[in-house]
Design a protein around this motif. Structure first.
Motif, PDB file in Angstrom:
ATOM      1  N   PRO A   1       6.389  -2.928  43.856  1.00 47.06           N
ATOM      2  CA  PRO A   1       5.106  -2.881  44.564  1.00 47.06           C
ATOM      3  C   PRO A   1       4.335  -1.589  44.284  1.00 47.06           C
ATOM      4  CG  PRO A   1       6.910  -2.497  46.091  1.00 47.06           C
ATOM      5  CD  PRO A   1       7.523  -2.840  44.759  1.00 47.06           C
ATOM      6  N   ARG A   2       4.981  -0.671  43.612  1.00 49.91           N
ATOM      7  CA  ARG A   2       4.317   0.602  43.321  1.00 49.91           C
ATOM      8  C   ARG A   2       3.727   0.625  41.914  1.00 49.91           C
ATOM      9  NH1 ARG A   2       8.994   4.465  43.557  1.00 49.91           N
ATOM     10  NH2 ARG A   2       9.861   2.720  42.431  1.00 49.91           N
ATOM     11  N   LEU A   3       3.424  -0.523  41.341  1.00 54.72           N
ATOM     12  CA  LEU A   3       2.958  -0.574  39.959  1.00 54.72           C
ATOM     13  C   LEU A   3       1.755   0.347  39.727  1.00 54.72           C
ATOM     14  CD1 LEU A   3       3.125  -1.654  37.096  1.00 54.72           C
ATOM     15  CD2 LEU A   3       1.692  -3.568  37.832  1.00 54.72           C
ATOM     16  N   TYR A   4       0.776   0.287  40.610  1.00 46.96           N
ATOM     17  CA  TYR A   4      -0.409   1.125  40.432  1.00 46.96           C
ATOM     18  C   TYR A   4      -0.027   2.604  40.418  1.00 46.96           C
ATOM     19  CZ  TYR A   4      -5.013   3.136  40.989  1.00 46.96           C
ATOM     20  OH  TYR A   4      -6.142   3.877  40.804  1.00 46.96           O
ATOM     21  N   PHE A   5       0.822   3.009  41.355  1.00 41.07           N
ATOM     22  CA  PHE A   5       1.280   4.393  41.409  1.00 41.07           C
ATOM     23  C   PHE A   5       2.020   4.768  40.125  1.00 41.07           C
ATOM     24  CE2 PHE A   5       4.941   7.166  42.384  1.00 41.07           C
ATOM     25  CZ  PHE A   5       4.263   8.331  42.688  1.00 41.07           C
TER      26      PHE A   5
END
Length: 147
Positions: free
Chosen positions: A8-12
């Motif tokens: 879920p942290r792909l953007y980060f």
């Protein structure tokens, strides 16, 4: 075996990766050619699109025209790009590489090749091609476009 859930942290993770890659590439390009990766991107775009205007360069780089105006001013001051009047649009200027700009691109080429070679080693051939394709798709993604 079920497919793993996406992180879920792909953007980060993309932001961290972009920062790390930019930091390393900037350091190397500055040492080899005296230009940052942002300047290198502009030089490559001007090389690839002869007679480009600042507006066209902004579209190519995905930047606001005000940011490109400042970037071009720095490139002109450094003697890497020259402006000349547009042949048909009296308010526009055409950008062209100077001999210094062409020399900077030649000096940066070994570092670009080295960087890509290292990324290919890190990711493997399939991973490198997959990442390249994914980054190209993301760079042109417009979630608000109708269609």
């Amino acid at each position: 075996m079920p497919e793993p859930e996406p992180d879920p942290r792909l953007y980060f993770l993309l932001q961290r990766a972009a920062h790390r890659l930019r930091t390393v590439a900037d350091r190397r390009c500055l040492a080899a050619a005296g230009v940052t990766t942002a300047q290198l991107g502009a030089l490559l775009a001007v090389q690839d699109e002869p007679d480009a205007t600042q507006r066209a360069l902004a579209r190519t780089l995905g930047l606001r025209e005000s940011a490109v105006t400042a970037l071009v001013a720095r490139l002109v001051k450094a003697g890497l790009v020259a402006r000349r009047p547009h042949p048909r649009e009296h308010r526009a200027v055409v950008l062209e590489l100077t001999p210094g700009g062409r020399a900077a691109l030649r000096a940066a080429r070994p570092e670009i090749d080295r960087f890509n070679r290292e990324l290919r080693e890190l990711l493997g051939d399939d991973g490198f091609l997959c990442a390249s394709s994914a980054m190209r798709d993301l760079a042109h993604w417009d979630p608000d476009a109708s269609g």
